[in-house]
Design a protein around this motif. Structure first.
Motif, short mmCIF file in Angstrom:
data_model
loop_
_atom_site.label_atom_id
_atom_site.label_comp_id
_atom_site.label_asym_id
_atom_site.label_seq_id
_atom_site.Cartn_x
_atom_site.Cartn_y
_atom_site.Cartn_z
N GLY A 1 0.82 -1.20 0.00
CA GLY A 1 0.00 0.00 0.00
C GLY A 1 0.85 1.25 0.00
N LEU A 2 0.16 2.38 0.10
CA LEU A 2 0.80 3.69 0.08
C LEU A 2 0.43 4.47 1.33
N GLN A 3 1.37 5.25 1.84
CA GLN A 3 1.14 6.12 3.00
C GLN A 3 1.60 7.52 2.63
N ASN A 4 0.71 8.48 2.85
CA ASN A 4 1.01 9.84 2.48
C ASN A 4 0.31 10.79 3.44
N ASN A 5 0.87 11.98 3.62
CA ASN A 5 0.24 12.98 4.50
C ASN A 5 -1.12 13.41 3.98
N ASN A 6 -1.32 13.37 2.67
CA ASN A 6 -2.58 13.83 2.09
C ASN A 6 -3.73 12.84 2.26
N PHE A 7 -3.43 11.53 2.17
CA PHE A 7 -4.52 10.57 2.25
C PHE A 7 -4.33 9.50 3.31
#
Length: 173
Positions: free
Chosen positions: A139-145
């Protein structure tokens, strides 16, 4: 005689440094700002997202770069070859990623992620995210989502294993 030994030692040290940098390149990021269009409030927990919903891969010249932290390497899916930096500019591969990478919006966050996914369009950084590529979780981890989990697990590794390894001692992104 001492002068020749000194020269041999210097040559061996420089050769050792070059070999080390070949396997552990120095990465210098020139552009840290992204042009996100993602709006967190427009999704609710359980929604399915695709990168193609955020970006049109038909427009511009695309490049995707994956940076794998040495400490995380032991947990990385074994399908992904050894190396630190991988990239692709292959249009068909990028279109496949945009179309087939699907994520579930969790509304949560994942612990610290040191691996990175960087997407460039016309040499402009348009997407920057932490990336998890473990055998049982992608998966992906980002401040936006926050954390979005790939479905099915393994789809990201399937595409990333086709990326080209970058063999440069210094990589400027």
């Amino acid at each position: 005689m001492n002068n020749n030994k000194f020269k041999i030692i210097i040559v061996l040290l420089l050769l050792s440094l070059a070999i080390y940098l070949f396997y552990n390149p120095i990465i210098y990021r020139t552009n840290l700002d992204c042009s996100y269009t993602f709006i967190k409030d427009s999704y609710i927990k359980g929604d399915t997202l695709k990168l193609i919903d955020m970006y049109d891969s038909e427009e511009g010249s695309w490049k995707i770069v994956i940076v794998i932290n040495k400490g995380d390497r032991k947990n990385i899916n074994k399908e992904i070859p050894q190396g630190k930096v991988f990239e692709t500019t292959d249009t068909d591969l990028i279109k496949g990623i945009m179309k087939n990478w699907k994520f579930i919006y969790t509304g949560g966050d994942f612990a610290t992620i040191e691996n990175q996914l960087l997407m460039y369009c016309d040499n402009i950084l348009v997407f920057d995210s932490g990336i998890v590529l473990d055998n049982s979780l992608e998966g992906l981890q980002n401040n936006n989502f926050g954390w979005i989990e790939a479905v099915p697990c393994g789809i990201m590794s399937k595409y990333i294993q086709k990326f080209d390894r970058v063999y440069k001692p210094i990589i400027i992104l």
